[in-house]
Design an enzyme around this catalytic site. Structure first.
Site, PDB file in Angstrom:
ATOM      1  N   ASN A   6       0.806  -1.330  -0.242  1.00 26.48           N
ATOM      2  CA  ASN A   6      -0.039   0.052   0.038  1.00 26.48           C
ATOM      3  C   ASN A   6       0.927   1.316   0.071  1.00 26.48           C
ATOM      4  O   ASN A   6       1.579   1.576   1.131  1.00 26.48           O
ATOM      5  CB  ASN A   6      -0.800  -0.200   1.134  1.00 26.48           C
ATOM      6  CG  ASN A   6      -1.723   1.213   1.466  1.00 26.48           C
ATOM      7  OD1 ASN A   6      -1.844   2.219   0.356  1.00 26.48           O
ATOM      8  ND2 ASN A   6      -2.371   1.518   2.535  1.00 26.48           N
ATOM      9  N   LYS A   8       0.174   4.257  -0.303  1.00 26.98           N
ATOM     10  CA  LYS A   8      -0.481   5.543   0.134  1.00 26.98           C
ATOM     11  C   LYS A   8      -0.428   6.739  -0.448  1.00 26.98           C
ATOM     12  O   LYS A   8      -0.242   6.677  -1.779  1.00 26.98           O
ATOM     13  CB  LYS A   8      -0.053   5.788   1.699  1.00 26.98           C
ATOM     14  CG  LYS A   8      -0.285   4.461   2.560  1.00 26.98           C
ATOM     15  CD  LYS A   8      -0.064   4.518   3.892  1.00 26.98           C
ATOM     16  CE  LYS A   8      -0.128   3.447   4.568  1.00 26.98           C
ATOM     17  NZ  LYS A   8      -0.208   3.512   6.152  1.00 26.98           N
ATOM     18  N   HIS A  86      -9.733   0.436   4.485  1.00 25.68           N
ATOM     19  CA  HIS A  86      -8.565   0.695   5.165  1.00 25.68           C
ATOM     20  C   HIS A  86      -8.484   1.916   6.456  1.00 25.68           C
ATOM     21  O   HIS A  86      -9.560   2.496   6.576  1.00 25.68           O
ATOM     22  CB  HIS A  86      -7.576   1.347   4.351  1.00 25.68           C
ATOM     23  CG  HIS A  86      -6.208   1.693   4.928  1.00 25.68           C
ATOM     24  ND1 HIS A  86      -5.536   2.462   5.656  1.00 25.68           N
ATOM     25  CD2 HIS A  86      -4.915   0.434   4.910  1.00 25.68           C
ATOM     26  CE1 HIS A  86      -4.307   2.187   6.202  1.00 25.68           C
ATOM     27  NE2 HIS A  86      -3.710   0.975   5.680  1.00 25.68           N
ATOM     28  N   GLU A 155      -5.291  -5.450  10.206  1.00 22.86           N
ATOM     29  CA  GLU A 155      -4.460  -4.766  10.360  1.00 22.86           C
ATOM     30  C   GLU A 155      -4.920  -3.711  11.661  1.00 22.86           C
ATOM     31  O   GLU A 155      -5.862  -2.845  11.473  1.00 22.86           O
ATOM     32  CB  GLU A 155      -4.490  -3.481   9.313  1.00 22.86           C
ATOM     33  CG  GLU A 155      -4.284  -4.007   7.941  1.00 22.86           C
ATOM     34  CD  GLU A 155      -3.381  -3.160   7.079  1.00 22.86           C
ATOM     35  OE1 GLU A 155      -2.395  -3.320   6.552  1.00 22.86           O
ATOM     36  OE2 GLU A 155      -4.033  -2.006   6.701  1.00 22.86           O
ATOM     37  N   GLY A 161       1.930   2.056  10.933  1.00 20.06           N
ATOM     38  CA  GLY A 161       3.118   2.965  10.852  1.00 20.06           C
ATOM     39  C   GLY A 161       3.643   3.415  12.119  1.00 20.06           C
ATOM     40  O   GLY A 161       4.246   4.364  12.197  1.00 20.06           O
TER      41      GLY A 161
END
Ligand code: PEP
Length: 233
Positions: A6, A8, A86, A155, A161
């Site tokens: 991903n 982003k 997400h 997730e 992150g």
């Protein structure tokens, strides 16, 4: 194993072209599938056998939805995969379960492959397993869990992150519970790095990974694909 990146809001159109070109030189074994989700403005007609997907799109063919893209914009680049649910869309952009279900149904109707993300926040995690599972279960509401082109990505929001990762035992526990809700392939995502990916691949009921920040370095992501090639499950 499924290995998904991903990207982003990163990598320009040119950088993404170079990224996909480099990644396309990676050997991909028969049991390995690689997906890349570029930023919307970096979608393109890539010359690649990798699966390229959209990070988001509006559930419409086209129309008056300022700032959004619709089906025609994905069809232009032959894109047939999409990431939905997400945590950044849920928690930063305020996307409701209702809207996500609308998107899910629209893109399912169009025969898209859907990577559907679920995951608890820190407050549920701190409240324990029961609260965590109850929260995640709500994210399955309205979703066709038997859709044949569905992949689920677990997730935990607090792991995305942050460099924090649940223990392998915790991943195994949640994954075995989530497999009861859907037999679709189940990815783990949240601070997956080159140094922990092999252990995560080997957790029972983990069918692959969804990688954010560590996928931005194509060399690292390519190495994760190569490790996936060596896993037989
Ligand atoms: C993500 O946002 O899907 C993700 C897994 O991010 P990171 O790998 O940076 O935690």
């Amino acid at each position: 194993m499924i290995v998904a990146a991903n990207l982003k809001t990163n990598l320009t159109r040119q950088e993404t072209l170079e990224y996909v070109e480099t990644l396309s030189n990676t050997n991909i074994a028969q049991g390995t599938k690689v997906l890349v989700f570029p930023a919307t403005s970096s979608l393109n007609s890539f010359n690649t056998s990798l699966t390229i997907g959209a990070q988001n799109a509006y559930p419409t063919k086209n129309g008056a939805f300022t700032g959004e893209i619709g089906l025609v914009h994905l069809q232009e680049f032959n894109i047939k995969s999409i990431l939905l649910g997400h945590s950044e869309r849920r928690h930063i952009l305020g996307e409701t379960q209702e809207k996500i279900v609308e998107k899910f149904n629209f893109f399912k109707e169009q025969g898209f492959e859907i990577v559907y993300c679920v995951g608890e926040r820190l407050q549920e995690r701190e409240a324990g397993l029961e609260a965590t599972l109850a929260y995640i279960q709500k994210q399955y509401e309205g979703i066709d869990t038997s859709y044949e082109k569905l992949t689920v990505a677990y997730e935990p929001v607090w792991a995305i992150g942050t460099g924090l990762v649940p223990t392998l035992v915790d991943i195994e526990t949640i994954h075995s519970e989530l497999k009861k809700l859907s037999s679709a392939p189940l990815l783990y995502g949240g601070s997956v790095k080159l140094n922990n990916v092999k252990d995560i691949y080997n957790v029972p009921n983990v069918d692959g990974v969804l990688v954010g920040s560590a996928a931005l370095e194509v060399k690292d992501f390519s190495a994760m694909v190569e490790i996936a090639n060596s896993i037989s499950k």
